[in-house]
Design a protein around this motif. Structure first.
Motif, short mmCIF file in Angstrom:
data_model
loop_
_atom_site.label_atom_id
_atom_site.label_comp_id
_atom_site.label_asym_id
_atom_site.label_seq_id
_atom_site.Cartn_x
_atom_site.Cartn_y
_atom_site.Cartn_z
N LEU A 200 25.20 28.96 27.00
CA LEU A 200 24.27 30.08 27.19
C LEU A 200 22.96 29.62 27.83
CD1 LEU A 200 24.54 32.06 23.81
CD2 LEU A 200 25.97 32.24 25.87
N TYR A 201 22.51 30.41 28.81
CA TYR A 201 21.15 30.22 29.32
C TYR A 201 20.17 30.97 28.42
CZ TYR A 201 17.07 30.28 32.34
OH TYR A 201 15.79 30.12 32.82
N ALA A 202 20.59 32.15 27.95
CA ALA A 202 19.74 32.97 27.08
C ALA A 202 20.62 33.77 26.14
CB ALA A 202 18.90 33.93 27.93
N ARG A 203 20.09 34.06 24.97
CA ARG A 203 20.80 34.90 24.00
C ARG A 203 20.00 36.18 23.80
NH1 ARG A 203 24.61 33.71 20.32
NH2 ARG A 203 24.30 31.47 20.55
N GLU A 204 20.64 37.34 23.89
CA GLU A 204 19.95 38.63 23.72
C GLU A 204 19.15 38.64 22.42
OE1 GLU A 204 22.60 41.95 23.62
OE2 GLU A 204 20.99 43.42 23.47
N GLY A 205 17.87 38.94 22.52
CA GLY A 205 16.99 38.97 21.36
C GLY A 205 16.43 37.62 21.00
N LEU B 38 7.77 37.62 32.23
CA LEU B 38 6.59 38.41 32.55
C LEU B 38 5.90 38.99 31.32
CD1 LEU B 38 7.80 40.28 35.76
CD2 LEU B 38 5.96 38.61 35.61
N ASP B 39 6.66 39.35 30.29
CA ASP B 39 5.98 39.97 29.13
C ASP B 39 6.00 39.11 27.88
OD1 ASP B 39 8.51 40.29 28.03
OD2 ASP B 39 8.47 42.48 28.01
N GLY B 40 6.62 37.95 27.94
CA GLY B 40 6.61 37.05 26.79
C GLY B 40 7.49 37.52 25.65
N GLY B 41 8.27 38.57 25.88
CA GLY B 41 9.14 39.10 24.83
C GLY B 41 10.46 38.34 24.75
N GLU C 213 3.26 44.72 32.30
CA GLU C 213 3.49 46.16 32.12
C GLU C 213 4.79 46.59 32.78
OE1 GLU C 213 1.95 48.53 30.36
OE2 GLU C 213 0.62 47.01 29.54
N LEU C 214 5.12 46.02 33.94
CA LEU C 214 6.40 46.35 34.58
C LEU C 214 7.56 45.91 33.69
CD1 LEU C 214 5.68 45.34 38.29
CD2 LEU C 214 6.27 47.63 37.48
N ALA C 215 7.43 44.75 33.07
CA ALA C 215 8.50 44.26 32.20
C ALA C 215 8.69 45.20 31.00
CB ALA C 215 8.19 42.85 31.73
N ARG C 216 7.57 45.65 30.42
CA ARG C 216 7.68 46.56 29.27
C ARG C 216 8.27 47.91 29.71
NH1 ARG C 216 3.56 43.18 27.62
NH2 ARG C 216 1.98 44.03 28.99
N GLU C 217 7.87 48.37 30.90
CA GLU C 217 8.43 49.63 31.42
C GLU C 217 9.94 49.47 31.64
OE1 GLU C 217 6.42 51.13 34.88
OE2 GLU C 217 7.94 52.65 35.26
N PHE C 218 10.34 48.33 32.19
CA PHE C 218 11.77 48.11 32.41
C PHE C 218 12.52 48.11 31.08
CE2 PHE C 218 15.35 45.18 32.35
CZ PHE C 218 16.20 45.86 33.21
#
Lengths: 165, 150
Positions: free
Chosen positions: A41-46, A89-92, B131-136
């Motif tokens: 895996l490169y990434a796991r959902e969540g 981009l969002d750090g999530g 913000e684009l990432a959160r919108e997506f």
């Protein structure tokens, strides 16, 4: 092996379009070449953000968990693809599971390496963020298109009869 | 809450120094929007980004001849960002659901910010990307829900 600036620009023109080729060296030196065997895996959902990945060869299946606990394969990413840009981009957390379908080579930029790049070469970091934003803008348009062209009964179930207007 | 305070709370801008926040603050144009007024219209070629200061905004798309609400935005949300990035027409319509205050940044000012001193350009691009990432994520969750609902 790390790429040269020319190789990076040739394989990923969209990623570096906003930057001058002469400026790429600080990015190239921070890219980590990583090989994934089939099934890894490169990434796991969540799971935690894996960093930004530039797919050089091989491929990953894109999988999402279903409500029943199984996983559904939505598609595949091949050479030239960009990985992990949403969480980059969002750090999530990761928005999908990416599983190697064969031996796969990736140039990876983790968040610590990006922050170091941003501190030392902010213009290049801006160019990279701009390129990722363009990629995401295209995905947002596709997501809206999927909603607007879905089957009417699906839209009614999710949004209510007649929508919310 | 003032525009400057809202900006300072956005993830991308939180690390900016006071002088840079002042420059950003000056680039936005504030206005009051009555309930029901369209702020951006699908298909239009305007390229301003907007920050919701107070109130509530609905994001609407089309499904056949019906309008569906894609998203609902609260104070502190940057919206209308996609055309700012890709220069294409608007994808959806945004309308005030209650009397609202917004601050708008036109494309010229945004381009100027992108070429500004590094801290502002980097902060602006971080905020835009975030913000684009959160919108997506919000839209993708809705699109996935459609698959499940079908």
């Amino acid at each position: 092996m790390r790429p040269s600036s020319d190789e990076l620009a040739k394989r990923f023109p969209g990623v570096v379009a906003a930057a001058h080729r002469a400026d790429l060296a600080p990015l190239v030196t921070r890219l980590e070449p990583v090989t994934f065997e089939a099934g890894e895996l490169y990434a796991r959902e969540g799971g935690p953000a894996p960093g930004l990945g530039l797919l050089v060869s091989g491929g990953f299946s894109v999988e999402l968990a279903t409500p029943g606990g199984a996983s559904e394969v939505l598609g595949e990413v091949g050479p030239g693809g960009v990985l992990g840009e949403v969480s980059f981009l969002d750090g999530g957390p990761s928005s999908a599971t990416l599983r190697a379908t064969a031996e796969t080579n990736v140039w990876r930029l983790d968040m610590a390496a990006f922050e170091a790049l941003a501190s030392a070469h902010p213009r290049l970091a801006v160019a990279l963020l701009h390129a990722m934003s363009e990629t995401l803008a295209a995905r947002i348009r596709r997501a809206i298109g999927r909603i607007e062209t879905a089957r009417p009964e699906s839209v009614r179930a999710l949004f209510g009869v007649g929508g919310a207007s | 809450m003032s525009l400057r305070e809202v900006l300072a709370r956005l993830p991308g801008f939180s690390r900016l120094e006071a002088a840079d926040l002042d420059a950003l603050d000056a680039a936005f144009v504030r206005r009051e929007v009555p309930a029901g007024q369209v702020i951006v219209r699908a298909g239009a070629h305007d390229h301003s980004a907007h920050l919701l200061l107070t109130g509530e905004v609905g994001v609407f798309g089309r499904h056949g001849d019906q309008e569906v609400e894609l998203d609902r935005l609260g104070p502190g949300t940057l919206f209308g960002l996609v055309p700012l990035v890709d220069d294409a027409p608007r994808t959806s319509t945004c309308r005030a659901l209650v009397p609202s205050r917004i601050a708008s940044l036109d494309r010229g000012a945004a381009t100027l910010l992108s070429h500004q001193t590094a801290p502002i350009a980097l902060a602006f691009q971080r905020a835009l990307g975030g913000e684009l990432a959160r919108e997506f994520r919000r839209l993708d969750a809705r699109a996935r829900g459609l698959v499940g609902a079908g």
